[in-house]
Design an enzyme around this catalytic site. Sequence first.
Site, PDB file in Angstrom:
ATOM      1  N   LYS A  97      -9.424  21.175  21.569  1.00  0.00           N
ATOM      2  CA  LYS A  97      -9.136  20.074  22.503  1.00  0.00           C
ATOM      3  C   LYS A  97      -7.830  19.362  22.145  1.00  0.00           C
ATOM      4  O   LYS A  97      -6.991  19.115  23.005  1.00  0.00           O
ATOM      5  CB  LYS A  97     -10.297  19.073  22.482  1.00  0.00           C
ATOM      6  CG  LYS A  97      -9.991  17.798  23.241  1.00  0.00           C
ATOM      7  CD  LYS A  97     -11.105  16.792  23.152  1.00  0.00           C
ATOM      8  CE  LYS A  97     -11.151  15.998  21.885  1.00  0.00           C
ATOM      9  NZ  LYS A  97     -10.249  14.849  21.781  1.00  0.00           N
ATOM     10  N   ASN A  98      -7.667  19.028  20.873  1.00  0.00           N
ATOM     11  CA  ASN A  98      -6.501  18.221  20.514  1.00  0.00           C
ATOM     12  C   ASN A  98      -5.188  18.996  20.610  1.00  0.00           C
ATOM     13  O   ASN A  98      -4.134  18.402  20.809  1.00  0.00           O
ATOM     14  CB  ASN A  98      -6.683  17.603  19.121  1.00  0.00           C
ATOM     15  CG  ASN A  98      -7.731  16.492  19.152  1.00  0.00           C
ATOM     16  OD1 ASN A  98      -8.143  16.047  20.228  1.00  0.00           O
ATOM     17  ND2 ASN A  98      -8.168  16.049  17.986  1.00  0.00           N
ATOM     18  N   CYS A 148      -9.683   1.287  20.353  1.00  0.00           N
ATOM     19  CA  CYS A 148     -10.776   2.098  20.873  1.00  0.00           C
ATOM     20  C   CYS A 148     -11.959   1.963  19.930  1.00  0.00           C
ATOM     21  O   CYS A 148     -11.911   1.186  18.982  1.00  0.00           O
ATOM     22  CB  CYS A 148     -10.359   3.542  21.043  1.00  0.00           C
ATOM     23  SG  CYS A 148     -10.236   4.388  19.498  1.00  0.00           S
ATOM     24  N   ARG A 192      -5.531   1.242  17.085  1.00  0.00           N
ATOM     25  CA  ARG A 192      -4.738   2.467  16.929  1.00  0.00           C
ATOM     26  C   ARG A 192      -3.305   2.214  17.372  1.00  0.00           C
ATOM     27  O   ARG A 192      -2.938   2.452  18.518  1.00  0.00           O
ATOM     28  CB  ARG A 192      -5.389   3.622  17.707  1.00  0.00           C
ATOM     29  CG  ARG A 192      -6.714   4.008  17.081  1.00  0.00           C
ATOM     30  CD  ARG A 192      -7.471   5.003  17.894  1.00  0.00           C
ATOM     31  NE  ARG A 192      -7.048   6.363  17.690  1.00  0.00           N
ATOM     32  CZ  ARG A 192      -7.721   7.419  18.176  1.00  0.00           C
ATOM     33  NH1 ARG A 192      -8.830   7.241  18.861  1.00  0.00           N
ATOM     34  NH2 ARG A 192      -7.283   8.639  17.966  1.00  0.00           N
ATOM     35  N   ASP A 238     -12.407  13.486  11.785  1.00  0.00           N
ATOM     36  CA  ASP A 238     -13.234  13.878  12.935  1.00  0.00           C
ATOM     37  C   ASP A 238     -14.490  14.646  12.512  1.00  0.00           C
ATOM     38  O   ASP A 238     -15.320  14.974  13.363  1.00  0.00           O
ATOM     39  CB  ASP A 238     -12.422  14.732  13.919  1.00  0.00           C
ATOM     40  CG  ASP A 238     -11.444  13.901  14.729  1.00  0.00           C
ATOM     41  OD1 ASP A 238     -11.432  12.671  14.556  1.00  0.00           O
ATOM     42  OD2 ASP A 238     -10.694  14.479  15.531  1.00  0.00           O
ATOM     43  N   ARG A 291     -16.692  14.503  26.165  1.00  0.00           N
ATOM     44  CA  ARG A 291     -15.232  14.417  26.087  1.00  0.00           C
ATOM     45  C   ARG A 291     -14.662  15.590  25.289  1.00  0.00           C
ATOM     46  O   ARG A 291     -13.522  15.980  25.484  1.00  0.00           O
ATOM     47  CB  ARG A 291     -14.822  13.114  25.394  1.00  0.00           C
ATOM     48  CG  ARG A 291     -15.137  11.894  26.206  1.00  0.00           C
ATOM     49  CD  ARG A 291     -14.692  10.661  25.495  1.00  0.00           C
ATOM     50  NE  ARG A 291     -13.232  10.692  25.367  1.00  0.00           N
ATOM     51  CZ  ARG A 291     -12.497   9.645  25.064  1.00  0.00           C
ATOM     52  NH1 ARG A 291     -13.061   8.478  24.852  1.00  0.00           N
ATOM     53  NH2 ARG A 291     -11.180   9.751  24.960  1.00  0.00           N
TER      54      ARG A 291
HETATM   55  C1  UD1 Z   1      -5.523  12.371  16.377  1.00  0.00           C
HETATM   56  C2  UD1 Z   1      -6.726  13.054  16.995  1.00  0.00           C
HETATM   57  C3  UD1 Z   1      -8.002  12.396  16.521  1.00  0.00           C
HETATM   58  C4  UD1 Z   1      -8.053  12.385  15.006  1.00  0.00           C
HETATM   59  C5  UD1 Z   1      -6.782  11.784  14.431  1.00  0.00           C
HETATM   60  C6  UD1 Z   1      -6.695  11.895  12.914  1.00  0.00           C
HETATM   61  C7  UD1 Z   1      -5.836  13.785  19.106  1.00  0.00           C
HETATM   62  C8  UD1 Z   1      -5.826  13.615  20.581  1.00  0.00           C
HETATM   63  N1  UD1 Z   1      -6.605  12.928  18.435  1.00  0.00           N
HETATM   64  O1  UD1 Z   1      -5.528  11.008  16.820  1.00  0.00           O
HETATM   65  O2  UD1 Z   1      -9.102  13.148  17.036  1.00  0.00           O
HETATM   66  O3  UD1 Z   1      -9.132  11.587  14.581  1.00  0.00           O
HETATM   67  O4  UD1 Z   1      -5.619  12.454  14.964  1.00  0.00           O
HETATM   68  O5  UD1 Z   1      -6.779  13.231  12.536  1.00  0.00           O
HETATM   69  O6  UD1 Z   1      -5.222  14.667  18.574  1.00  0.00           O
HETATM   70  N2  UD1 Z   1      -1.015   5.212  13.079  1.00  0.00           N
HETATM   71  C9  UD1 Z   1      -0.112   4.175  12.944  1.00  0.00           C
HETATM   72  N3  UD1 Z   1       0.960   4.143  13.797  1.00  0.00           N
HETATM   73  C10 UD1 Z   1       1.170   5.069  14.758  1.00  0.00           C
HETATM   74  C11 UD1 Z   1       0.240   6.117  14.880  1.00  0.00           C
HETATM   75  C12 UD1 Z   1      -0.846   6.175  14.018  1.00  0.00           C
HETATM   76  O7  UD1 Z   1      -0.264   3.308  12.091  1.00  0.00           O
HETATM   77  O8  UD1 Z   1       2.154   4.973  15.493  1.00  0.00           O
HETATM   78  C13 UD1 Z   1      -2.171   5.288  12.146  1.00  0.00           C
HETATM   79  C14 UD1 Z   1      -3.518   5.233  12.855  1.00  0.00           C
HETATM   80  O9  UD1 Z   1      -3.937   3.910  13.053  1.00  0.00           O
HETATM   81  C15 UD1 Z   1      -4.419   5.976  11.878  1.00  0.00           C
HETATM   82  C16 UD1 Z   1      -3.483   7.037  11.300  1.00  0.00           C
HETATM   83  O10 UD1 Z   1      -2.164   6.584  11.563  1.00  0.00           O
HETATM   84  O11 UD1 Z   1      -4.810   5.119  10.836  1.00  0.00           O
HETATM   85  C17 UD1 Z   1      -3.665   8.421  11.883  1.00  0.00           C
HETATM   86  O12 UD1 Z   1      -3.599   8.343  13.287  1.00  0.00           O
HETATM   87  P1  UD1 Z   1      -3.089   9.557  14.188  1.00  0.00           P
HETATM   88  O13 UD1 Z   1      -2.930  10.769  13.346  1.00  0.00           O
HETATM   89  O14 UD1 Z   1      -1.889   9.091  14.966  1.00  0.00           O
HETATM   90  O15 UD1 Z   1      -4.289   9.760  15.170  1.00  0.00           O
HETATM   91  P2  UD1 Z   1      -4.223  10.139  16.693  1.00  0.00           P
HETATM   92  O16 UD1 Z   1      -3.036  11.003  16.966  1.00  0.00           O
HETATM   93  O17 UD1 Z   1      -4.416   8.923  17.521  1.00  0.00           O
END
Ligand code: UD1
Length: 430
Positions: free
Chosen positions: A22-23, A117, A122, A305, A397
């Site tokens: 999915k991701n 969320c 996030r 996850d 989802r």
């Molecule tokens: C993606 C996955 C999600 C998984 C997560 C971590 C998708 C659609 N979703 O979510 O299923 O749980 O990776 O493996 O692929 N952060 C910041 N600033 C940013 C972006 C992130 O501080 O600009 C922090 C977040 O709060 C979190 C960490 O970085 O603590 C990791 O987040 P991130 O890897 O970005 O997760 P997602 O891409 O949202």
Amino acid sequence: MEQYVIRGGKPLQGEVIIGGAKNAALGILAAAVMTDDTVTIENLPNVSDINVLLQAIGSIGAGTRRINKNVVEISGKDINTLCVEDDYIRKIRASYYLLGALLGKYKKAEVALPGGCNIGSRPIDQHLKGLRALGAKVEIDNGMIHAEAERLTGAHIYFDNVSVGATINVMLAACMADGRTTLENSAKEPHIVDVANFLNSMGANIKGAGTDVIRINGVKELHGCEYIIIPDQIEAGTFMCAAAATKGDVTVRNIIPKHMESVTAKLIETGAKVMEGMDYLRVIGTDKSHATSIKTLPYPGFPTDMQPQMAVVLALAAGTSTITESIFENRFKYVDELIRMGADIKVEGNIAIIHGVNGLKSAAVNAPDLRAGAALVIAALAASGCSDVNEIRYIKRGYEDFDVKLRALGADIEEFSDERDALKFKLRTG
Ligand code: UD1
């Protein structure tokens, strides 16, 4: 309200085929609009997050043609607006990949700012930092992110923390920027590699995906391609945990065993047997599982996850286990539901302390989010008696035909939206 009703206590046995990731698919679908040619994507999981992103893509004028439930054709030729409505972002955060994709292709994009969320706040500061470094003017106004550039120019970008989303979003924009971009401290998840491979099949020039440093030489144009998405690491891990928790014997097929190493290692530590083939893992659960400790980390560390599903395995393992959640702040919401099923778990800050119990008991529980929902299904499969898992829209989802696949492994699970039908099932299986 749709729910799963599950009569637990049966070890799962047999084989299950894992679908597309999915991701990875979310990044790939957004990337697909970056060419005016038609792109064919296979092994697309038929889950609601993907279907919402397809609607978002359709809403900006791009063509989306479903060849069958796991194959789609995308055409970015007729895109007529660069604004992605708030509604789609609310339904699925990953719609924000259209920011990087549209900015890269048209040098302009507007998408709604995603909120927090169920698993915590996030932020997207690293996405915006990366896009700004490429020369885009990025402003937030009235809940919308407006990004615009006369031209995007390659840059050296260091991410302050490892982020899957920021790595993908900036990679999308950078592959159509002028010159070379270097992304340091990039995420290394298998889906990052898959999105990069897909972009390269469209004519992009990306090297190093899967390592900390990704190097991108911008190209003027991308072209059509046919692409098969990699198997879903988290769906595979979920079935592996279900096998272990129910003391079953399940072969999880159509996977890349290398992607599963952290989950495999932890299941072996609890006493499960795991046998590896080219594209499968066979997991045999044990009566005498024991405690272990887990810390969630970016890939190749243990995936956040997978922590709720693994928590169920540990809830049934002798001794005291700990799970340290280091990625998201609010990912233990399922613990109260597990406690209602007889688990002995205490949460202190970002650590769950799990004292193993001999068995779980049935209860009516609510899925608080996608992966926690899957974990509650595993708990219900392992528990004695008949459980209701409510709010299964979260599970849908990310899991295609979850109940169908579990039934094929011998589980007594049915989906109901009518209480009377659910009661009939309980009487029939009881
Ligand atoms: C993606 C996955 C999600 C998984 C997560 C971590 C998708 C659609 N979703 O979510 O299923 O749980 O990776 O493996 O692929 N952060 C910041 N600033 C940013 C972006 C992130 O501080 O600009 C922090 C977040 O709060 C979190 C960490 O970085 O603590 C990791 O987040 P991130 O890897 O970005 O997760 P997602 O891409 O949202």
